[in-house]
Scaffold this active site. Structure first.
Site, short mmCIF file in Angstrom:
data_model
loop_
_atom_site.label_atom_id
_atom_site.label_comp_id
_atom_site.label_asym_id
_atom_site.label_seq_id
_atom_site.Cartn_x
_atom_site.Cartn_y
_atom_site.Cartn_z
N CYS A 38 34.51 38.53 48.93
CA CYS A 38 33.32 39.16 49.56
C CYS A 38 31.86 37.99 49.40
O CYS A 38 32.91 36.68 49.15
CB CYS A 38 32.59 40.38 48.81
SG CYS A 38 31.98 40.59 47.25
N TRP A 39 30.95 38.35 49.75
CA TRP A 39 29.51 37.23 49.48
C TRP A 39 29.59 36.78 48.17
O TRP A 39 29.52 35.32 47.48
CB TRP A 39 28.38 37.30 49.66
CG TRP A 39 27.91 36.57 49.94
CD1 TRP A 39 26.17 37.13 49.17
CD2 TRP A 39 27.30 35.58 50.23
NE1 TRP A 39 25.67 35.69 49.11
CE2 TRP A 39 26.50 34.99 49.90
CE3 TRP A 39 27.57 34.32 51.37
CZ2 TRP A 39 25.36 33.59 50.21
CZ3 TRP A 39 27.81 33.05 51.80
CH2 TRP A 39 26.24 33.09 51.66
#
Length: 312
Positions: free
Chosen positions: A67-68
């Protein structure tokens, strides 16, 4: 994900934009615990569909997940997929850590040699042949989905965003051996809407150049074969894009030749412009670094040998 992502990744967001906004609002007003509970309330019912989708895509293979920032979202999905029986690897630090790694790759001290030559010389095709024979190459035009001219988008898929172009380039550079030569095509700083990263471009401009000397007739034939498969309307549209540099009178003549199916006369005008542009760009290089090489596509094998020996 549309801006940039790990090459080959599939987008499977845990939250959509509306859900992210709702949870962000709850977090600001009520704190982290309330936001987490709200998140599970919103996406909990969707877990079944997401797990089923990943199982179908993975086909029993391990899953690489990110994810980020490598935080809660990817950890939740990793737990769910592991419960479903999949082997899962998490990217520590998420996309941000990958991006930092890409920027390091773009600064690798590679031994660069440049393959030069006027438009139509076949530099891209030659790079592909060299690669098939074991040479290290980077095809910037393929990564950028653009052939590097006003006509460069014809027949190519849409260009990636700048950041994703750099990601693709970083992955390519990571695979290269720093002790061996790497061949790149002589490019201007911009390839369509994309920009070659400054650190790489500066090294390209200082590198030695093998300048292919291909006959005008051979270049004409190659370009006609490559571009005359496209509709005249498309060629005319792209011709108009260089009106300012071509000049109004030359552009009108070129468009008239296109309309009359006089493709060679159209190309003579266009090629005149590109040859001048290429010559002007080469004049900015250290001339002692440019090594001319007579090359013909009728004698490719001997040409490849001369190409390798002329500088190495």
């Amino acid at each position: 994900f549309e801006k940039a992502h790990l090459p080959g990744a599939i987008s499977l967001p845990l939250l959509n934009n509306e859900q992210r906004h709702i949870i962000g609002t709850v977090y600001k007003k009520e704190g982290r615990q309330s936001a987490v509970l709200k998140g599970f309330e919103l996406v909990g019912p969707e877990f079944h569909g997401k797990i089923k989708y990943v199982l179908e895509e993975a086909k029993g293979k391990p899953v690489f997940l990110y994810c980020w920032r490598g935080g809660m979202r990817s950890n939740i999905m990793a737990w769910l997929l592991q419960m479903a029986g999949l082997k899962v690897f998490l990217l520590e630090g998420g996309y941000k850590s990958f991006r930092h790694w890409v920027l390091k790759q773009l600064n690798r001290p590679l031994k660069i040699l440049i393959l030069g030559g006027k438009t139509g010389s076949g530099k891209t095709d030659l790079l592909k042949m060299m690669r098939s024979r074991g040479e290290q190459t980077i095809d910037l035009e393929q990564l950028a989905s653009h052939k590097g001219s006003a006509f460069g988008l014809l027949g190519m898929p849409p260009q990636p965003m700048q950041e994703h172009f750099e990601n693709l380039l970083g992955m390519e550079m990571h695979l290269l051996n720093e002790t061996e030569i790497v061949w790149l095509e002589n490019e201007s700083r911009g390839i369509g809407k994309l920009i070659i990263p400054n650190t790489l471009f500066e090294r390209m401009r200082l590198a030695k150049v093998v300048e292919l000397e291909v006959s005008h007739r051979e270049r004409m034939d190659r370009i006609l074969k490559e571009y005359c498969i496209f509709p005249k309307e498309s060629l005319a549209e792209h011709t108009r894009r260089i009106e300012r540099r071509l000049g109004g009178q030359h552009m009108k003549a070129a468009l008239a030749f296109l309309e009359e199916d006089q493709m060679e006369k159209w190309l003579e005008i266009i090629l005149g412009y590109y040859d001048k542009t290429y010559a002007f760009s080469n004049e900015k290089r250290d001339q002692s670094q440019i090594h001319s090489l007579s090359f013909s596509w009728n004698e490719v094998e001997s040409g490849l040998e001369k190409d390798r020996k002329s500088v190495v």
